[in-house]
Design a protein around this motif. Sequence first.
Motif, PDB file in Angstrom:
ATOM      1  N   PRO A  72       0.829  -1.214   0.000  1.00 29.71           N
ATOM      2  CA  PRO A  72       0.000   0.000   0.000  1.00 29.71           C
ATOM      3  C   PRO A  72       0.861   1.261   0.000  1.00 29.71           C
ATOM      4  CG  PRO A  72      -0.776  -1.579   1.634  1.00 29.71           C
ATOM      5  CD  PRO A  72       0.535  -2.091   1.142  1.00 29.71           C
ATOM      6  N   LEU A  73       0.369   2.290  -0.669  1.00 30.78           N
ATOM      7  CA  LEU A  73       1.106   3.543  -0.776  1.00 30.78           C
ATOM      8  C   LEU A  73       1.400   4.176   0.585  1.00 30.78           C
ATOM      9  CD1 LEU A  73       2.337   5.257  -3.004  1.00 30.78           C
ATOM     10  CD2 LEU A  73       0.236   6.615  -3.050  1.00 30.78           C
ATOM     11  N   PRO A  74       0.443   4.168   1.539  1.00 31.56           N
ATOM     12  CA  PRO A  74       0.754   4.741   2.863  1.00 31.56           C
ATOM     13  C   PRO A  74       1.930   4.033   3.540  1.00 31.56           C
ATOM     14  CG  PRO A  74      -1.610   4.498   2.616  1.00 31.56           C
ATOM     15  CD  PRO A  74      -0.990   3.806   1.444  1.00 31.56           C
ATOM     16  N   VAL A  75       2.052   2.732   3.328  1.00 32.16           N
ATOM     17  CA  VAL A  75       3.175   1.993   3.915  1.00 32.16           C
ATOM     18  C   VAL A  75       4.486   2.451   3.288  1.00 32.16           C
ATOM     19  CG1 VAL A  75       4.231  -0.290   4.176  1.00 32.16           C
ATOM     20  CG2 VAL A  75       1.758  -0.010   4.483  1.00 32.16           C
ATOM     21  N   THR A  76       4.457   2.645   1.973  1.00 32.59           N
ATOM     22  CA  THR A  76       5.657   3.114   1.273  1.00 32.59           C
ATOM     23  C   THR A  76       6.106   4.470   1.802  1.00 32.59           C
ATOM     24  OG1 THR A  76       5.035   1.935  -0.749  1.00 32.59           O
ATOM     25  CG2 THR A  76       6.625   3.726  -0.973  1.00 32.59           C
ATOM     26  N   PHE A  77       5.152   5.383   1.987  1.00 32.70           N
ATOM     27  CA  PHE A  77       5.495   6.717   2.491  1.00 32.70           C
ATOM     28  C   PHE A  77       5.998   6.645   3.932  1.00 32.70           C
ATOM     29  CE2 PHE A  77       2.809   8.420  -1.009  1.00 32.70           C
ATOM     30  CZ  PHE A  77       3.748   9.286  -1.546  1.00 32.70           C
ATOM     31  N   ALA A  78       5.402   5.749   4.724  1.00 30.96           N
ATOM     32  CA  ALA A  78       5.856   5.597   6.112  1.00 30.96           C
ATOM     33  C   ALA A  78       7.292   5.079   6.152  1.00 30.96           C
ATOM     34  CB  ALA A  78       4.922   4.648   6.861  1.00 30.96           C
ATOM     35  N   ILE A  79       7.590   4.105   5.313  1.00 31.31           N
ATOM     36  CA  ILE A  79       8.949   3.561   5.262  1.00 31.31           C
ATOM     37  C   ILE A  79       9.924   4.607   4.722  1.00 31.31           C
ATOM     38  CG2 ILE A  79      10.415   1.827   4.167  1.00 31.31           C
ATOM     39  CD1 ILE A  79       8.628   0.741   6.390  1.00 31.31           C
ATOM     40  N   LEU A  80       9.478   5.384   3.746  1.00 26.53           N
ATOM     41  CA  LEU A  80      10.324   6.456   3.213  1.00 26.53           C
ATOM     42  C   LEU A  80      10.665   7.461   4.304  1.00 26.53           C
ATOM     43  CD1 LEU A  80      11.698   8.066   0.942  1.00 26.53           C
ATOM     44  CD2 LEU A  80       9.460   9.087   0.436  1.00 26.53           C
ATOM     45  N   PHE A  81       9.663   7.877   5.074  1.00 28.90           N
ATOM     46  CA  PHE A  81       9.917   8.854   6.142  1.00 28.90           C
ATOM     47  C   PHE A  81      10.834   8.255   7.203  1.00 28.90           C
ATOM     48  CE2 PHE A  81       8.771  10.961  10.179  1.00 28.90           C
ATOM     49  CZ  PHE A  81       9.134  12.251   9.847  1.00 28.90           C
ATOM     50  N   TYR A  82      10.624   6.978   7.510  1.00 27.95           N
ATOM     51  CA  TYR A  82      11.512   6.307   8.464  1.00 27.95           C
ATOM     52  C   TYR A  82      12.950   6.321   7.950  1.00 27.95           C
ATOM     53  CZ  TYR A  82      13.868   2.371  10.716  1.00 27.95           C
ATOM     54  OH  TYR A  82      14.780   1.579  11.371  1.00 27.95           O
ATOM     55  N   GLU A  89      20.170  12.049   3.548  1.00 30.07           N
ATOM     56  CA  GLU A  89      18.836  11.672   4.036  1.00 30.07           C
ATOM     57  C   GLU A  89      18.001  11.065   2.921  1.00 30.07           C
ATOM     58  OE1 GLU A  89      18.646  15.284   7.379  1.00 30.07           O
ATOM     59  OE2 GLU A  89      17.553  15.442   5.482  1.00 30.07           O
ATOM     60  N   ALA A  90      18.027  11.695   1.744  1.00 35.20           N
ATOM     61  CA  ALA A  90      17.259  11.183   0.610  1.00 35.20           C
ATOM     62  C   ALA A  90      17.804   9.832   0.136  1.00 35.20           C
ATOM     63  CB  ALA A  90      17.285  12.197  -0.538  1.00 35.20           C
ATOM     64  N   LEU A  91      19.119   9.690   0.125  1.00 34.16           N
ATOM     65  CA  LEU A  91      19.740   8.428  -0.276  1.00 34.16           C
ATOM     66  C   LEU A  91      19.313   7.299   0.661  1.00 34.16           C
ATOM     67  CD1 LEU A  91      21.837   6.920  -2.062  1.00 34.16           C
ATOM     68  CD2 LEU A  91      23.570   7.587  -0.381  1.00 34.16           C
ATOM     69  N   THR A  92      19.347   7.568   1.958  1.00 34.88           N
ATOM     70  CA  THR A  92      18.961   6.551   2.938  1.00 34.88           C
ATOM     71  C   THR A  92      17.474   6.225   2.821  1.00 34.88           C
ATOM     72  OG1 THR A  92      20.637   7.495   4.411  1.00 34.88           O
ATOM     73  CG2 THR A  92      19.106   5.902   5.362  1.00 34.88           C
ATOM     74  N   GLY A  93      16.656   7.263   2.640  1.00 36.11           N
ATOM     75  CA  GLY A  93      15.232   7.021   2.431  1.00 36.11           C
ATOM     76  C   GLY A  93      14.971   6.195   1.193  1.00 36.11           C
ATOM     77  N   GLY A  94      15.723   6.464   0.140  1.00 34.11           N
ATOM     78  CA  GLY A  94      15.582   5.689  -1.088  1.00 34.11           C
ATOM     79  C   GLY A  94      15.924   4.226  -0.872  1.00 34.11           C
ATOM     80  N   PHE A  95      16.983   3.955  -0.123  1.00 31.27           N
ATOM     81  CA  PHE A  95      17.359   2.566   0.142  1.00 31.27           C
ATOM     82  C   PHE A  95      16.339   1.872   1.037  1.00 31.27           C
ATOM     83  CE2 PHE A  95      21.701   3.295  -1.490  1.00 31.27           C
ATOM     84  CZ  PHE A  95      21.860   2.093  -2.167  1.00 31.27           C
ATOM     85  N   ALA A  96      15.689   2.624   1.917  1.00 26.40           N
ATOM     86  CA  ALA A  96      14.626   2.028   2.736  1.00 26.40           C
ATOM     87  C   ALA A  96      13.487   1.534   1.852  1.00 26.40           C
ATOM     88  CB  ALA A  96      14.119   3.047   3.759  1.00 26.40           C
ATOM     89  N   VAL A  97      13.105   2.347   0.875  1.00 24.18           N
ATOM     90  CA  VAL A  97      12.027   1.960  -0.047  1.00 24.18           C
ATOM     91  C   VAL A  97      12.485   0.809  -0.949  1.00 24.18           C
ATOM     92  CG1 VAL A  97      10.580   2.751  -1.949  1.00 24.18           C
ATOM     93  CG2 VAL A  97      10.968   4.239   0.022  1.00 24.18           C
ATOM     94  N   ILE A  98      13.725   0.865  -1.403  1.00 27.78           N
ATOM     95  CA  ILE A  98      14.260  -0.220  -2.234  1.00 27.78           C
ATOM     96  C   ILE A  98      14.229  -1.543  -1.478  1.00 27.78           C
ATOM     97  CG2 ILE A  98      16.388  -1.123  -3.266  1.00 27.78           C
ATOM     98  CD1 ILE A  98      17.056   1.778  -4.065  1.00 27.78           C
ATOM     99  N   ALA A  99      14.652  -1.516  -0.213  1.00 21.43           N
ATOM    100  CA  ALA A  99      14.627  -2.732   0.611  1.00 21.43           C
ATOM    101  C   ALA A  99      13.202  -3.237   0.782  1.00 21.43           C
ATOM    102  CB  ALA A  99      15.268  -2.463   1.970  1.00 21.43           C
ATOM    103  N   LEU A 100      12.267  -2.322   0.951  1.00 21.51           N
ATOM    104  CA  LEU A 100      10.860  -2.695   1.112  1.00 21.51           C
ATOM    105  C   LEU A 100      10.345  -3.428  -0.118  1.00 21.51           C
ATOM    106  CD1 LEU A 100       8.082  -2.496   2.570  1.00 21.51           C
ATOM    107  CD2 LEU A 100       7.789  -0.272   1.446  1.00 21.51           C
ATOM    108  N   TYR A 101      10.608  -2.879  -1.302  1.00 20.29           N
ATOM    109  CA  TYR A 101      10.076  -3.481  -2.525  1.00 20.29           C
ATOM    110  C   TYR A 101      10.874  -4.699  -2.983  1.00 20.29           C
ATOM    111  CZ  TYR A 101       6.498   0.007  -3.280  1.00 20.29           C
ATOM    112  OH  TYR A 101       5.372   0.778  -3.157  1.00 20.29           O
TER     113      TYR A 101
END
Length: 257
Positions: free
Chosen positions: A3-13, A81-93
């Motif tokens: 779900p998109l809300p989960v993606t945004f939550a993981i991105l913010f984390y 910060e953006a790089l780390t957030g990007g890797f969080a989303v990459i790990a999620l997907y």
Amino acid sequence: MIPLPVTFAILFYGLCVGSFLNVCIYRVPLSRSIVRPGSSCPSCQTPIRWYDNIPVLSYLILRGRCRSCGCRVSFRYPAIEALTGGFAVIALYAFGLSASALVHFIFFSALITITFIDIDHRIIPDVISLPGIPLFFLLSLAVPTVTWQESALGILAGGGSLWLVAWLYECLTGKMGMGGGDIKLLGMMGAFIGWKGVLFTIFFSSLTGSVIGLSIMLSQKGNMKLAIPYGPFLAAGGAVYTLFGAQLIGWYLGFVR
């Protein structure tokens, strides 16, 4: 489907973790506490208020300047910060909403921290790499593609292979060509990605390091004594293997047959 809300939550984390990594990158090489004191402006030392410390967003709102003194703040802070957030989303997907995704993100975060410390100071702190060896050995148990035996062999192959290269280079030239930090880093990485990942990482980092290093040297009018940190290339190789190693190895084996 995540779900998109989960993606945004993981991105913010991930962005928040990136903010913490900025603290580690700056303070660890100086042997300063990463807990206290709180963040402050590098120029005027004014403590940064919580609403001015929201990852990426505060930087954009303040247009990259300190609220107190107006001094420009390096763009690298929101970039990390953006790089780390990007890797969080990459790990999620890549690994789903799972323990495997979390431990991979921890691995990526360690590599990001080490990369920028090595770029800034030409060192890889033992305080990260040495505890990282047993830590990532344990975390590798949550990764279904790596057995504990492969992880143990990865530690030996990672640390031993670079130590052998460094020893041979020193014997042949009488000079130290590789720091001990790189050896410990690859040992730490081997604990998580196993011996196969170590072999891939050595090949990838040697290839990319040679190409980029030669390009930089040529741009510096043939300065062959230019020192280039090797840690970022090792870190990149480990990240690429973690995400695409199986596909790349399969493609290569199919190509050479």
